[in-house]
Design a protein around this motif. Structure first.
Motif, PDB file in Angstrom:
ATOM      1  N   ASN A 118       5.146   4.950   2.403  1.00  0.00           N
ATOM      2  CA  ASN A 118       5.494   6.193   3.103  1.00  0.00           C
ATOM      3  C   ASN A 118       6.136   5.902   4.449  1.00  0.00           C
ATOM      4  OD1 ASN A 118       4.757   8.795   1.727  1.00  0.00           O
ATOM      5  ND2 ASN A 118       2.834   7.692   1.427  1.00  0.00           N
ATOM      6  N   GLU A 149       3.251  15.889  -1.697  1.00  0.00           N
ATOM      7  CA  GLU A 149       2.630  15.442  -2.950  1.00  0.00           C
ATOM      8  C   GLU A 149       2.823  16.570  -3.960  1.00  0.00           C
ATOM      9  OE1 GLU A 149      -1.580  13.807  -2.189  1.00  0.00           O
ATOM     10  OE2 GLU A 149      -1.050  14.943  -0.415  1.00  0.00           O
ATOM     11  N   SER A 174       0.859  -1.191   0.000  1.00  0.00           N
ATOM     12  CA  SER A 174       0.000   0.000   0.000  1.00  0.00           C
ATOM     13  C   SER A 174       0.891   1.236   0.000  1.00  0.00           C
ATOM     14  CB  SER A 174      -0.884   0.021   1.255  1.00  0.00           C
ATOM     15  OG  SER A 174      -0.066   0.169   2.406  1.00  0.00           O
ATOM     16  N   GLY A 175       0.269   2.353  -0.356  1.00  0.00           N
ATOM     17  CA  GLY A 175       0.974   3.630  -0.292  1.00  0.00           C
ATOM     18  C   GLY A 175       1.325   3.984   1.141  1.00  0.00           C
ATOM     19  N   THR A 176       0.444   3.611   2.064  1.00  0.00           N
ATOM     20  CA  THR A 176       0.685   3.866   3.489  1.00  0.00           C
ATOM     21  C   THR A 176       2.018   3.271   3.916  1.00  0.00           C
ATOM     22  OG1 THR A 176      -1.678   3.798   3.983  1.00  0.00           O
ATOM     23  CG2 THR A 176      -0.179   3.412   5.832  1.00  0.00           C
ATOM     24  N   TRP A 191      -2.255  13.873   2.525  1.00  0.00           N
ATOM     25  CA  TRP A 191      -2.657  12.523   2.951  1.00  0.00           C
ATOM     26  C   TRP A 191      -1.652  11.514   2.422  1.00  0.00           C
ATOM     27  CZ3 TRP A 191      -4.848   9.582   6.270  1.00  0.00           C
ATOM     28  CH2 TRP A 191      -5.202   8.260   5.963  1.00  0.00           C
ATOM     29  N   HIS A 192      -1.021  10.799   3.351  1.00  0.00           N
ATOM     30  CA  HIS A 192      -0.006   9.821   2.954  1.00  0.00           C
ATOM     31  C   HIS A 192      -0.351   8.437   3.482  1.00  0.00           C
ATOM     32  CE1 HIS A 192       2.311  13.276   1.662  1.00  0.00           C
ATOM     33  NE2 HIS A 192       2.062  13.833   2.829  1.00  0.00           N
ATOM     34  N   VAL A 222       1.905   8.682  -5.110  1.00  0.00           N
ATOM     35  CA  VAL A 222       0.925   7.586  -5.124  1.00  0.00           C
ATOM     36  C   VAL A 222      -0.192   7.897  -6.132  1.00  0.00           C
ATOM     37  CG1 VAL A 222      -0.863   6.453  -3.730  1.00  0.00           C
ATOM     38  CG2 VAL A 222       1.451   6.699  -2.838  1.00  0.00           C
ATOM     39  N   LYS A 243      -0.970   2.732  -6.163  1.00  0.00           N
ATOM     40  CA  LYS A 243      -2.049   2.732  -7.158  1.00  0.00           C
ATOM     41  C   LYS A 243      -1.628   2.157  -8.519  1.00  0.00           C
ATOM     42  CE  LYS A 243      -4.263   6.701  -4.868  1.00  0.00           C
ATOM     43  NZ  LYS A 243      -5.285   6.149  -4.013  1.00  0.00           N
TER      44      LYS A 243
HETATM   45  C1  LIG Z   1      -0.891  10.725  -2.041  1.00  0.00           C
HETATM   46  C2  LIG Z   1      -1.262   9.459  -1.320  1.00  0.00           C
HETATM   47  N1  LIG Z   1      -0.351   8.871  -0.537  1.00  0.00           N
HETATM   48  C3  LIG Z   1      -0.604   7.747   0.123  1.00  0.00           C
HETATM   49  C4  LIG Z   1      -1.842   7.142   0.034  1.00  0.00           C
HETATM   50  C5  LIG Z   1      -2.111   5.897   0.786  1.00  0.00           C
HETATM   51  O1  LIG Z   1      -2.127   4.822  -0.084  1.00  0.00           O
HETATM   52  P1  LIG Z   1      -2.889   3.471   0.334  1.00  0.00           P
HETATM   53  O2  LIG Z   1      -4.339   3.814   0.377  1.00  0.00           O
HETATM   54  O3  LIG Z   1      -2.520   2.516  -0.767  1.00  0.00           O
HETATM   55  O4  LIG Z   1      -2.335   3.070   1.641  1.00  0.00           O
HETATM   56  C6  LIG Z   1      -2.824   7.719  -0.766  1.00  0.00           C
HETATM   57  C7  LIG Z   1      -4.143   7.092  -0.893  1.00  0.00           C
HETATM   58  O5  LIG Z   1      -5.017   7.515  -1.573  1.00  0.00           O
HETATM   59  C8  LIG Z   1      -2.538   8.920  -1.451  1.00  0.00           C
HETATM   60  O6  LIG Z   1      -3.455   9.521  -2.211  1.00  0.00           O
END
Ligand SMILES: Cc1ncc(COP(=O)(O)O)c(C=O)c1O
Length: 440
Positions: A119, A198, A114-116, A142-143, A233, A259
């Motif tokens: 990060n 971002e 995941s992006g979470t 939002w990360h 992301v 994503k």
């Molecule tokens: C810029 C950004 N970073 C991190 C995330 C988190 O990614 P994830 O939902 O895959 O954990 C998102 C989710 O939409 C995002 O838009």
């Protein structure tokens, strides 16, 4: 009897077993969500047989649209050979070769789910590399759900959200987006391990960075020993083959991907400068006091890798981006023109194939300005669009992601629905029931 009875029944069941009846709060739609039964291209079919044109595109992950044949074929082939190995395999190398060829700042790559997570590991990596603890992020940025980056995400930005350990955010400095002076004051202290930004502020409403902002951040970070982390992301492989860093001409030290790089399967990745990413090399840094950590049971899952490879290969020649950028421009100017002639205060932000609609006067330059929008008018618009078979999220902050399956005809429908809403804002009074003929 309504045209969404089966969705309503599912929601009633969901309320008994899922908090708020949903699996992610941002997927909630009042009075109840529609439940997707099938998806193809840019169309969704719900469990009642209603059709929608999808501008959410799987949280922006589906740049090729739903179930593109090349991805479906690659994934089907891979599943036959095993869905998860837990050992090294060729696809992780192949996808990393594509990522490093396409993303300017990527010399080495590691995968997450995941992006979470990406990060989270990047912050640890930056701390290990610099030997510093403090980090900076943008207000409204939002990360994902990692505590140190969950500071000042939603308005009011100065209150800590429930569940976050104050100690976890004590070393997080919050900066207003697009404000180089504020960034300079914080970075000049020389105590920041990294600045996470971002290139286009996503969750706050698709707000592009001002000309020179990212380059200014990079220069400041370089001068004061701070790593610049671009969270791409959303923008990665979407704004260009090489993401926002290619478009803006600014190369960060670390890039966060998610994503699109997973081709519609769960994914995240961190990549960047060799010298920085090498901190994850346990052979080079056997001493755990110097080595940064990354890992995970499903890291480099072969099905995800296969989907990612098929997706990036489709994007390689840039033709999809050129077409999507043109559609995005048409959408932004078309929507803005409609609201302008109706006299409603609405601003459209965005770049390339992504845009945000803000029910306020003037385009917001940061999250604080975006938070001043009229959320109830936005909800009325959402309901009116849904009634005409057009789907996106969130109801209060419209985020729209084009995908390769959208056509100019779809866009014309979108604009016609927007025009109908703007005429007397009649969408506010629309009921939830949709005829099965809504959309196509
Ligand atoms: C810029 C950004 N970073 C991190 C995330 C988190 O990614 P994830 O939902 O895959 O954990 C998102 C989710 O939409 C995002 O838009």
């Amino acid at each position: 009897m309504s045209s969404t009875d089966s969705s309503r029944a599912l929601f009633e069941r969901a309320l008994r077993v899922l908090p708020a009846g949903v699996s992610y709060a941002i997927r909630d739609i009042a009075p109840y969500p529609f439940y997707v039964a099938r998806a193809s291209g840019c169309r969704l079919t719900d469990v009642d047989g209603n059709l929608y044109t999808d501008y959410w595109s799987g949280h922006g992950a589906l740049v090729l649209g739903h179930a593109p044949s090349s991805v479906v074929a690659a994934v089907s082939r891979q599943i036959e050979k095993g869905s998860h190995y837990g050992f090294s395999h060729a696809l992780e190398v192949e996808l990393a070769e594509l990522v490093t060829a396409m993303v300017p700042g990527a010399e080495l790559v590691r995968y997450t789910n995941s992006g979470t997570e990406a990060n989270m590991y990047a912050v640890g990596l930056a701390r290990a590399y610099t030997g510093r603890t403090r980090i900076a992020k943008m207000e409204g940025g939002w990360h994902g759900g990692y505590d140190p980056l969950r500071k000042a995400v939603h308005a009011p930005f100065d209150e800590l959200e429930a569940g976050i350990d104050p100690a976890a955010v004590a070393n997080t400095v919050v900066l207003p987006f697009n404000d180089l002076e504020a960034a300079s004051a914080a970075i000049r202290e020389g105590t920041l391990a990294c600045v996470v930004v971002e290139p286009v502020l996503g969750a706050a409403g698709i707000i592009p960075s001002d000309c020179g902002y990212l380059a200014g951040l990079k220069a400041l970070c370089d001068r004061h020993g701070t790593l610049l982390i671009f969270d791409e992301v959303i923008t990665g492989f979407r704004l260009a083959r090489g993401g926002a860093q290619e478009l803006y001409g600014v190369t960060p030290d670390i890039t966060i991907l998610g994503k699109i790089v997973g081709g519609g399967f769960p994914v995240g990745a961190l990549c960047g400068r060799r010298e920085v990413l090498e901190r994850l090399d346990h052979r080079r840094f056997p001493d755990r006091r110097a080595q940064a950590f990354h890992g995970g049971t499903f890291a480099a899952n072969p099905v995800t890798m296969a989907a990612g490879i098929a997706t990036l290969m489709a994007l390689e020649d840039g033709s999809i981006h050129r077409r999507l950028d043109r559609l995005g421009e048409l959408a932004r100017t078309g929507i803005a023109r409609i609201f302008e002639s109706s006299g409603l205060d609405v601003a459209v932000t965005g770049i390339g194939s992504i845009f945000g609609i803000h029910f306020r006067r003037g385009a917001p330059r940061n999250a604080r300005e975006a938070s001043e929008a009229d959320a109830s008018l936005a909800r009325g618009y959402h309901q009116a669009m849904l009634a005409r078979g057009i789907a996106y999220l969130t109801p209060a902050v419209p985020h729209l992601f084009l995908n390769a399956a959208h056509t100019e005809e779809d866009l014309a429908d979108f604009l016609a629905a927007t025009e109908a809403f703007s005429h007397g804002v009649q969408g506010m009074a629309c009921g939830y029931s949709r005829p099965a003929s809504a959309g196509r």
